[in-house]
Design an enzyme around this catalytic site. Sequence first.
Site, mmCIF file in Angstrom:
data_model
loop_
_atom_site.group_PDB
_atom_site.id
_atom_site.type_symbol
_atom_site.label_atom_id
_atom_site.label_comp_id
_atom_site.label_asym_id
_atom_site.label_seq_id
_atom_site.Cartn_x
_atom_site.Cartn_y
_atom_site.Cartn_z
ATOM 1 N N LYS A 69 0.807 -1.648 -0.069
ATOM 2 C CA LYS A 69 0.242 0.263 0.106
ATOM 3 C C LYS A 69 0.765 1.156 -0.086
ATOM 4 O O LYS A 69 1.935 1.652 0.705
ATOM 5 C CB LYS A 69 -0.744 0.378 1.021
ATOM 6 C CG LYS A 69 -2.395 1.101 1.481
ATOM 7 C CD LYS A 69 -2.670 1.021 2.511
ATOM 8 C CE LYS A 69 -4.147 2.163 2.383
ATOM 9 N NZ LYS A 69 -4.411 1.773 3.724
ATOM 10 N N SER A 94 -9.693 1.680 3.479
ATOM 11 C CA SER A 94 -9.189 2.761 1.666
ATOM 12 C C SER A 94 -7.928 1.668 1.077
ATOM 13 O O SER A 94 -7.020 2.135 0.864
ATOM 14 C CB SER A 94 -8.271 3.146 2.529
ATOM 15 O OG SER A 94 -7.783 3.036 3.520
ATOM 16 N N SER A 128 -9.817 -0.530 7.774
ATOM 17 C CA SER A 128 -9.169 -0.577 6.373
ATOM 18 C C SER A 128 -8.350 -1.212 5.206
ATOM 19 O O SER A 128 -8.678 -1.191 4.078
ATOM 20 C CB SER A 128 -8.392 0.755 5.873
ATOM 21 O OG SER A 128 -9.171 2.134 6.016
#
Length: 474
Positions: free
Chosen positions: A76, A151, A175
Amino acid sequence: MQLSSYTELREQLLAGSLRCEEVVRSYLERIDAAREDNIFITVFHERALERARMLDRKLAEGGTVGKLFGLPMAIKDNIAMKGERLTCASKILENYESVFDATVILRLEAEDAIFLGKTNMDEFAMGSSNENSAFGNVPNPFDKSRVPGGSSGGSAAAVAANLALVALGSDTGGSVRQPAGFCDIVGLKPTYGRISRFGLVAFASSFDQIGVLARTCGDAALVLEVMAGKDERDATSSAHQVDSYHSMMERVSPEGLKIGVPQEFFTDALNADVARLVLATLDDLRNRGAELVDITLPDSAYAIAAYYILVTAEASSNLARFDGARYGFRTSEAADLAAMYVNSRTEGFGREVKRRIMLGTYVLSAGYYDTYYKKAQQVRRYFQDQYRAALQHVDVIAGPTSPFPPFGLGDKTGDPLEMYLADVFTVPASIVGMPAVSVPLGFDSQKLPVGMHLVGNFFEEGKLLGIARMMQRA
């Protein structure tokens, strides 16, 4: 090349039927072919291939290989990698390159993992749909008209679309788990402090935790074993013993297990297909010897309110460092220093980030601190006591990951409160700091993924993953 797990890949690599370079080339080709889906922000073509060749030589020369030898991973884009862009999917960091590696990167590389690239996300990890990225939306691999969750939507989509075997995400209020549920994969948020946050760009420091997205619970356990442990560079990291999570997971059986089922989670507001799949999985476990225990968490509805007060307050403080003066985007329209600060942040941050900064500044302001922030901290302690008490009588607390299946792109962007409710079942575990996992249950009547959410006791990730593994097989 379609691999079901790292265990399968490792066997083929060590047997010589596959080479690391061959595996990496295959993944990079698929990533390039799927570029229009915006799943990756940065792809490490040369870096990944060079590392694969180095690992192939290491094996050929008889060297000792690591626990994650040849594992192709996605990262990420809020986790630092030296010499690579670290954008947080924000214009304000669009061209920033990290000057150091996160602790998790160092530990994974030490065990011979290979990084394929940095994945898309909601800007600064603020969102539940991956629609808040400065680099564009990410579609759900199972229905491109729908969101992958957020997210960590890019990381979840990468694993689901077979663009990486495992991915790292970050989890502040769901997330990792919510996009895992939306993308039919496993998503693990460990106990707060189990994994070092050094090198993770902060959103809400007392909530943030690096997590794992994988196809199987076994792969998540192996990666967790490597990343877990005390780090002198993160004062919040725990010195609690790092277990062999994979071995512990294998020893868990349904006989004698007590699974807590909060009645407050199963109301008319819950999507009917989601409820059906969750309850069917629980019934299957009961038939295999587990005991379902009705429990009550009567004030769960207040968790979302307390959470958004606390995380926006922390975000307003953490994001003050992005001012256009030290690093990142700087406006070209500024008559003086004050205007440079204001315009850099106005132009550099997206709408949702600015909304949360303003909310956080408000709840920390004079006259409102006690009313909102202090009260929310008291509510947080109340939930910690409530969950501790519940887990004295059951092994895990089970429920849906999300109240609904993946929703359409654009369906909730105009209503922030509706978007926030996507995390209603995942937020409590973040408030209390306990480990939690989303495990895939299959598909609803519209062929959309549905996930089951499990919360375990502090530092009991092995047991948690073992129970999740049984549900994934149900």
